[in-house]
Design a protein around this motif. Structure first.
Motif, mmCIF file in Angstrom:
data_model
loop_
_atom_site.group_PDB
_atom_site.id
_atom_site.type_symbol
_atom_site.label_atom_id
_atom_site.label_comp_id
_atom_site.label_asym_id
_atom_site.label_seq_id
_atom_site.Cartn_x
_atom_site.Cartn_y
_atom_site.Cartn_z
ATOM 1 N N TRP A 26 8.388 2.546 -4.725
ATOM 2 C CA TRP A 26 8.963 3.144 -3.518
ATOM 3 C C TRP A 26 10.342 3.741 -3.808
ATOM 4 C CZ3 TRP A 26 7.324 -1.341 0.269
ATOM 5 C CH2 TRP A 26 5.996 -1.129 0.674
ATOM 6 N N LEU A 27 11.139 3.018 -4.613
ATOM 7 C CA LEU A 27 12.459 3.540 -4.999
ATOM 8 C C LEU A 27 12.329 4.886 -5.707
ATOM 9 C CD1 LEU A 27 14.484 0.556 -6.516
ATOM 10 C CD2 LEU A 27 15.186 2.020 -4.617
ATOM 11 N N GLU A 28 11.289 4.999 -6.544
ATOM 12 C CA GLU A 28 11.075 6.220 -7.332
ATOM 13 C C GLU A 28 10.218 7.242 -6.590
ATOM 14 O OE1 GLU A 28 9.763 5.367 -11.339
ATOM 15 O OE2 GLU A 28 11.079 3.640 -11.484
ATOM 16 N N LYS A 29 9.990 7.013 -5.297
ATOM 17 C CA LYS A 29 9.206 7.935 -4.457
ATOM 18 C C LYS A 29 7.764 8.113 -4.955
ATOM 19 C CE LYS A 29 12.790 9.112 -1.803
ATOM 20 N NZ LYS A 29 13.445 7.813 -1.638
ATOM 21 N N LYS A 30 7.207 7.054 -5.516
ATOM 22 C CA LYS A 30 5.796 7.070 -5.907
ATOM 23 C C LYS A 30 4.974 6.549 -4.732
ATOM 24 C CE LYS A 30 6.855 5.984 -10.756
ATOM 25 N NZ LYS A 30 6.466 7.202 -11.441
ATOM 26 N N ARG A 31 3.717 6.945 -4.687
ATOM 27 C CA ARG A 31 2.817 6.444 -3.637
ATOM 28 C C ARG A 31 2.171 5.144 -4.110
ATOM 29 N NH1 ARG A 31 0.370 10.388 0.101
ATOM 30 N NH2 ARG A 31 -1.613 9.339 -0.185
ATOM 31 N N ILE A 32 2.112 4.168 -3.229
ATOM 32 C CA ILE A 32 1.445 2.902 -3.539
ATOM 33 C C ILE A 32 0.175 2.820 -2.697
ATOM 34 C CG2 ILE A 32 1.589 0.394 -3.083
ATOM 35 C CD1 ILE A 32 2.887 1.090 -5.693
ATOM 36 N N CYS A 33 -0.918 2.484 -3.361
ATOM 37 C CA CYS A 33 -2.201 2.355 -2.674
ATOM 38 C C CYS A 33 -2.782 0.976 -2.971
ATOM 39 C CB CYS A 33 -3.155 3.441 -3.136
ATOM 40 S SG CYS A 33 -2.470 5.101 -2.843
ATOM 41 N N VAL A 34 -3.248 0.323 -1.909
ATOM 42 C CA VAL A 34 -3.735 -1.056 -1.987
ATOM 43 C C VAL A 34 -5.186 -1.072 -1.510
ATOM 44 C CG1 VAL A 34 -3.362 -3.369 -1.025
ATOM 45 C CG2 VAL A 34 -1.406 -1.962 -1.635
ATOM 46 N N HIS A 46 -3.095 4.227 1.244
ATOM 47 C CA HIS A 46 -1.687 4.501 0.946
ATOM 48 C C HIS A 46 -0.831 3.684 1.920
ATOM 49 C CE1 HIS A 46 1.791 7.527 1.460
ATOM 50 N NE2 HIS A 46 2.058 6.716 0.464
ATOM 51 N N ILE A 47 0.051 2.837 1.386
ATOM 52 C CA ILE A 47 0.939 2.065 2.266
ATOM 53 C C ILE A 47 2.397 2.457 2.023
ATOM 54 C CG2 ILE A 47 -0.654 0.092 2.482
ATOM 55 C CD1 ILE A 47 1.491 -1.443 0.667
ATOM 56 N N GLU A 48 3.161 2.483 3.097
ATOM 57 C CA GLU A 48 4.590 2.800 3.004
ATOM 58 C C GLU A 48 5.442 1.626 3.445
ATOM 59 O OE1 GLU A 48 4.258 6.246 5.477
ATOM 60 O OE2 GLU A 48 4.440 7.568 3.745
ATOM 61 N N SER A 49 4.784 0.547 3.911
ATOM 62 C CA SER A 49 5.499 -0.624 4.395
ATOM 63 C C SER A 49 4.574 -1.839 4.354
ATOM 64 C CB SER A 49 5.962 -0.340 5.822
ATOM 65 O OG SER A 49 5.863 -1.475 6.626
ATOM 66 N N TYR A 50 5.185 -3.018 4.207
ATOM 67 C CA TYR A 50 4.391 -4.255 4.203
ATOM 68 C C TYR A 50 3.782 -4.526 5.572
ATOM 69 C CZ TYR A 50 6.489 -5.187 -0.360
ATOM 70 O OH TYR A 50 6.869 -5.095 -1.676
ATOM 71 N N ALA A 75 3.081 8.546 -13.567
ATOM 72 C CA ALA A 75 2.228 8.256 -12.411
ATOM 73 C C ALA A 75 2.963 8.569 -11.111
ATOM 74 C CB ALA A 75 1.812 6.785 -12.438
ATOM 75 N N LYS A 76 2.297 9.340 -10.261
ATOM 76 C CA LYS A 76 2.871 9.657 -8.952
ATOM 77 C C LYS A 76 2.258 8.766 -7.874
ATOM 78 C CE LYS A 76 3.873 14.455 -10.150
ATOM 79 N NZ LYS A 76 3.655 14.167 -11.571
ATOM 80 N N SER A 77 1.071 8.277 -8.159
ATOM 81 C CA SER A 77 0.351 7.452 -7.193
ATOM 82 C C SER A 77 -0.278 6.268 -7.933
ATOM 83 C CB SER A 77 -0.728 8.315 -6.540
ATOM 84 O OG SER A 77 -1.357 7.600 -5.523
ATOM 85 N N ILE A 78 -0.003 5.058 -7.465
ATOM 86 C CA ILE A 78 -0.408 3.848 -8.188
ATOM 87 C C ILE A 78 -1.265 2.961 -7.295
ATOM 88 C CG2 ILE A 78 0.465 1.751 -9.327
ATOM 89 C CD1 ILE A 78 3.080 3.515 -9.841
ATOM 90 N N GLY A 79 -2.408 2.566 -7.816
ATOM 91 C CA GLY A 79 -3.294 1.639 -7.108
ATOM 92 C C GLY A 79 -3.096 0.245 -7.669
ATOM 93 N N LEU A 80 -2.865 -0.726 -6.783
ATOM 94 C CA LEU A 80 -2.726 -2.111 -7.242
ATOM 95 C C LEU A 80 -3.106 -3.073 -6.127
ATOM 96 C CD1 LEU A 80 0.048 -2.931 -5.697
ATOM 97 C CD2 LEU A 80 1.165 -2.118 -7.735
#
Length: 185
Positions: free
Chosen positions: A66-74, A87-91, A43-48
């Protein structure tokens, strides 16, 4: 009270009454198993969803992604019980939203379309061995999953697993179910 509502109450009670040491043990185990899996690695992009205190903590997953350079989407809840992921890069891009759940601040993030999410981590209270779940009853994830083409996964304690659950016409199972005992699906 209907059968689903009874089960919902049971699932909530189970999570809220779990001793903290047990909860931390399960979270640690789930994270280890998830991070070692090809589902996570591919997975390169993860929704949670940002977890509530009684749910399995998702901040560990976010940090690792984030450590593994994956995209996080909330998700941000929208009208008609829909969800739009961002897509979020910071809290700092989150704020307190509906039901006390942290949600993205739309103006500070870029939207992520469904087909951009390789992996969707779906919350729930109880699950059966076919991947059906009892959630909070809003139907947000069932609606989102109707035309979602990639992998969906739920994290659960083995205590949250039932042989079978009542399934309605709009209920959709997740593709993968990971418990502290390993993958059931």
């Amino acid at each position: 009270m209907g059968e689903k509502e009874k089960l919902r109450q049971e699932g909530l009670r189970l999570l809220k009454e779990m001793p903290l040491t047990d909860k931390l043990h399960v979270e640690h185990r789930l994270a280890d198993l998830l991070f070692a899996s090809s589902i996570w690695k591919d997975a390169k992009s993860i929704g949670l969803t940002m977890a509530l205190p009684h749910e399995w903590d998702t901040t560990k997953l976010i940090q690792q992604a984030w450590l593994e350079k994956k995209r996080i989407c909330v998700p941000l809840t929208i009208e008609n019980r829909g969800m739009q992921f961002y897509h979020i890069e910071s809290y700092n891009q989150l704020t307190d939203g509906a039901f006390g759940i942290k949600e993205p601040i739309a103006e500070r993030c870029e939207p992520a379309s469904k087909d951009e999410l390789d992996l969707l981590i779906v919350p729930g209270l109880l699950f059966d061995t076919s991947g059906y779940r009892i959630g909070y009853g809003g139907g947000y994830y069932d609606r989102y999953l109707t035309d979602y083409q990639h992998k969906s996964l739920s994290l659960a304690s083995s205590r949250q697993i039932k042989q079978s659950l009542p399934v309605g016409p709009l209920d959709l199972p997740v593709d993968h179910l990971l418990t502290d005992d390993g993958f059931l699906l």
